[in-house]
Design a protein around this motif. Structure first.
Motif, PDB file in Angstrom:
ATOM      1  N   TYR A  44       0.829  -1.203   0.000  1.00 24.44           N
ATOM      2  CA  TYR A  44       0.000   0.000   0.000  1.00 24.44           C
ATOM      3  C   TYR A  44       0.867   1.258   0.000  1.00 24.44           C
ATOM      4  CZ  TYR A  44      -3.894  -3.115   1.372  1.00 24.44           C
ATOM      5  OH  TYR A  44      -4.846  -4.099   1.429  1.00 24.44           O
ATOM      6  N   LYS A  45       1.912   1.226   0.810  1.00 27.31           N
ATOM      7  CA  LYS A  45       2.791   2.402   0.868  1.00 27.31           C
ATOM      8  C   LYS A  45       3.550   2.575  -0.446  1.00 27.31           C
ATOM      9  CE  LYS A  45       4.901   1.309   4.747  1.00 27.31           C
ATOM     10  NZ  LYS A  45       5.817   1.456   5.900  1.00 27.31           N
ATOM     11  N   ALA A 117     -17.933   0.720  -2.467  1.00 30.08           N
ATOM     12  CA  ALA A 117     -17.079  -0.447  -2.222  1.00 30.08           C
ATOM     13  C   ALA A 117     -17.703  -1.376  -1.189  1.00 30.08           C
ATOM     14  CB  ALA A 117     -15.694   0.010  -1.763  1.00 30.08           C
ATOM     15  N   LEU A 118     -18.396  -0.827  -0.211  1.00 27.57           N
ATOM     16  CA  LEU A 118     -19.019  -1.643   0.829  1.00 27.57           C
ATOM     17  C   LEU A 118     -20.147  -2.509   0.287  1.00 27.57           C
ATOM     18  CD1 LEU A 118     -19.247   0.829   3.863  1.00 27.57           C
ATOM     19  CD2 LEU A 118     -17.886  -1.267   3.745  1.00 27.57           C
ATOM     20  N   PHE A 435     -11.759   0.414   2.568  1.00 29.25           N
ATOM     21  CA  PHE A 435     -10.376   0.710   2.189  1.00 29.25           C
ATOM     22  C   PHE A 435      -9.661  -0.544   1.697  1.00 29.25           C
ATOM     23  CE2 PHE A 435      -5.879   0.766   3.541  1.00 29.25           C
ATOM     24  CZ  PHE A 435      -5.401   1.717   2.659  1.00 29.25           C
ATOM     25  N   LYS A 436      -9.819  -1.652   2.387  1.00 27.14           N
ATOM     26  CA  LYS A 436      -9.126  -2.876   1.987  1.00 27.14           C
ATOM     27  C   LYS A 436      -9.544  -3.322   0.595  1.00 27.14           C
ATOM     28  CE  LYS A 436      -8.009  -4.908   6.497  1.00 27.14           C
ATOM     29  NZ  LYS A 436      -8.265  -6.044   7.421  1.00 27.14           N
ATOM     30  N   ARG A 437     -10.826  -3.248   0.285  1.00 20.84           N
ATOM     31  CA  ARG A 437     -11.290  -3.639  -1.047  1.00 20.84           C
ATOM     32  C   ARG A 437     -10.716  -2.710  -2.121  1.00 20.84           C
ATOM     33  NH1 ARG A 437     -16.602  -4.379  -2.966  1.00 20.84           N
ATOM     34  NH2 ARG A 437     -15.767  -6.194  -4.037  1.00 20.84           N
ATOM     35  N   MET A 442      -6.597  -1.461  -6.344  1.00 23.21           N
ATOM     36  CA  MET A 442      -5.634  -0.490  -6.894  1.00 23.21           C
ATOM     37  C   MET A 442      -4.242  -1.110  -7.062  1.00 23.21           C
ATOM     38  SD  MET A 442      -6.900   2.932  -4.862  1.00 23.21           S
ATOM     39  CE  MET A 442      -5.806   4.105  -5.673  1.00 23.21           C
ATOM     40  N   VAL A 443      -3.817  -1.887  -6.069  1.00 23.58           N
ATOM     41  CA  VAL A 443      -2.519  -2.558  -6.163  1.00 23.58           C
ATOM     42  C   VAL A 443      -2.517  -3.536  -7.337  1.00 23.58           C
ATOM     43  CG1 VAL A 443      -0.971  -4.192  -5.026  1.00 23.58           C
ATOM     44  CG2 VAL A 443      -1.895  -2.261  -3.746  1.00 23.58           C
ATOM     45  N   ALA A 444      -3.603  -4.289  -7.468  1.00 19.68           N
ATOM     46  CA  ALA A 444      -3.690  -5.290  -8.533  1.00 19.68           C
ATOM     47  C   ALA A 444      -3.631  -4.664  -9.915  1.00 19.68           C
ATOM     48  CB  ALA A 444      -4.994  -6.089  -8.380  1.00 19.68           C
ATOM     49  N   GLN A 445      -4.152  -3.425 -10.054  1.00 20.62           N
ATOM     50  CA  GLN A 445      -4.189  -2.777 -11.359  1.00 20.62           C
ATOM     51  C   GLN A 445      -2.978  -1.893 -11.629  1.00 20.62           C
ATOM     52  OE1 GLN A 445      -8.050  -0.945 -12.158  1.00 20.62           O
ATOM     53  NE2 GLN A 445      -9.092  -2.521 -10.949  1.00 20.62           N
TER      54      GLN A 445
END
Length: 447
Positions: A44-45, A117-118, A435-437, A442-445
């Motif tokens: 994430y960072k 997202a929820l 946030f986790k979702r 975002m990381v995956a893309q």
């Protein structure tokens, strides 16, 4: 909390957007909960997820120049904030109100991203609107403005890109005018707006969804606390779509709804509004300048009107603020505390300011933020999008059951992320779950 990461991000936002109070409030509230998760995750960072989630992907500003029915030229400001599309097409309402500003729309779009997202549905977050005030306008002027607004907005939306809905002062009538202009300009019949009429791609339960969903979430909270909605005394602010349908569903579940309100005061019914009272207000809301004083005269039940006052001084078990942002302040929270309130669930977007939330937290009053509690409206919008995609229309019972299931699932996500040894912090749970979702997507893309 990693104080340095929190301070760095909030300082960054304050420096650049110092004049956007609502936006800074919304981002600060979320960052205070998610920074520990962010700081503990190297991925994430590395991808600077927290900062990226705070900043809109795109902001569209345009001037709406139009000619009213009297032949006079008028000029309004219009916006569409396309905040985050990592989960799906931008999704969020349009608001027509003189208080609309970039700060308000940015905060709403930010909150919408987490709310969507929820739901678990494939929707990103956005918000839009204009500083046009439809109050006191004739119907032709409202149509002419909607058409002019859509002539600019239509360049930036589409069923796979951005799917607006209604919000304050944008109901089924306005959505119809907006959709008609989009269809004429683009020669396409598609699910580019939600909240449409049933005759042209709309969905059952959409009008009721935010208010009904709020009470379905309330029912889940009560169940988790080994109690029921039945028999509870409920105070509600607002007299619009959300407030009235929340009141109706509360009555269906056996609660006693004591108040409704607007910007001019509140209406108190000691014995509780009847189902007939609420249905009459829903049916006649557009016909009166003040539906609450009209309801007082119409109803067979004794009611008291309190000018220029809020409903939070009335003794009740549950408070449902359903009007607008920052309507419930610290002194109002103290009134609720003094009168035995046990739960506060937000039916509007960020109606409780940070000082009020602090009072709830310090006194173990269950507090559920709007991004969780009022997600029913956008959840039904997502279901309308799905129906449009396959040219179908589900019946009321099917959609009502789906709505209840989605609200129960959101409640479960909040429980899982917000549970402590002594209670459940629903605000923290909602922020972290969303946030986790978003962060994983975002990381995956990548970037």
């Amino acid at each position: 909390m990693s104080t340095s990461n929190f301070d760095t991000l909030t300082s960054f936002l304050k420096t650049r957007f110092h004049d956007q109070a609502e936006y800074l409030q919304a981002t600060s509230e979320v960052l205070s909960d998610i920074i520990p998760i962010y700081s503990a995750n190297e991925r994430y960072k590395h991808y600077d997820i927290a900062r990226r989630l705070c900043l809109p992907e795109r902001i569209i500003y345009f001037t709406v120049t139009w000619m009213n029915s009297a032949g006079e030229v008028e000029v309004n400001q219009g916006w569409r904030v396309q905040h985050n599309s990592v989960m799906g097409p931008y999704k969020g309402g349009l608001r027509f109100h003189p208080s609309v500003s970039l700060s308000v729309l940015k905060f709403l779009a930010f909150e919408q991203t987490f709310k969507n997202a929820l739901t678990g549905l494939p929707m990103g977050g956005g918000k839009g609107g204009a500083d046009f005030n439809p109050k006191g306008r004739n119907e032709r002027d409202i149509m002419l403005f909607c058409q002019a607004y859509m002539r600019e907005l239509q360049r930036h939306i589409g069923e796979q890109t951005d799917v607006p809905a209604g919000d304050i002062n944008v109901g089924a009538r306005e959505i119809g005018y907006l959709y008609g202009e989009y269809r004429r300009l683009n020669n396409r019949f598609e699910g580019v707006l939600t909240g449409k009429g049933l005759e042209f791609g709309g969905s059952h339960i959409r009008t009721e969804a935010t208010g009904f969903g709020l009470v379905y979430f309330l029912d889940a909270v009560c169940t988790a606390q080994n109690t029921t909605v039945e028999g509870k005394k409920v105070t509600i602010s607002g007299a619009g779509n959300v407030a009235l349908h929340a009141a109706l569903k509360c009555v269906h579940m056996g609660a006693r709804v004591l108040t409704l309100s607007n910007s001019r005061g509140f209406l108190y019914c000691e014995h509780g509004y009847s189902e007939n009272d609420i249905n009459w207000a829903i049916e006649h809301a557009s016909q009166y300048d003040n539906i609450l004083t009209a309801l007082k005269e119409h109803s067979q039940h004794p009611m008291n009107w309190y000018s220029n006052e809020k409903p939070w001084g009335i003794k009740g078990d549950i408070a449902l603020p359903c009007a607008t942002q920052n309507e419930l302040l610290e002194e109002d929270a103290q009134h609720l505390l003094a009168h035995g309130c046990q739960m506060v669930l937000e039916g509007a977007n960020m109606p409780c300011d940070q000082d009020a939330q602090a009072v709830f937290s310090q006194n173990n009053i269950t507090f559920v933020p709007g991004k969780a509690a009022n997600a029913g409206g956008v959840a039904l919008s997502g279901l309308e999008m799905a129906q449009n995609a396959v040219f179908s229309q589900d019946d009321r019972d099917v959609l009502d059951n789906k709505l209840r299931s989605i609200m129960q699932n959101i409640h479960q996500r909040c429980l899982e992320e917000g549970q402590t040894d002594s209670n459940t912090n629903y605000a923290r749970g909602a922020n972290i779950a969303a946030f986790k979702r978003l962060a994983e997507a975002m990381v995956a893309q990548g970037v």
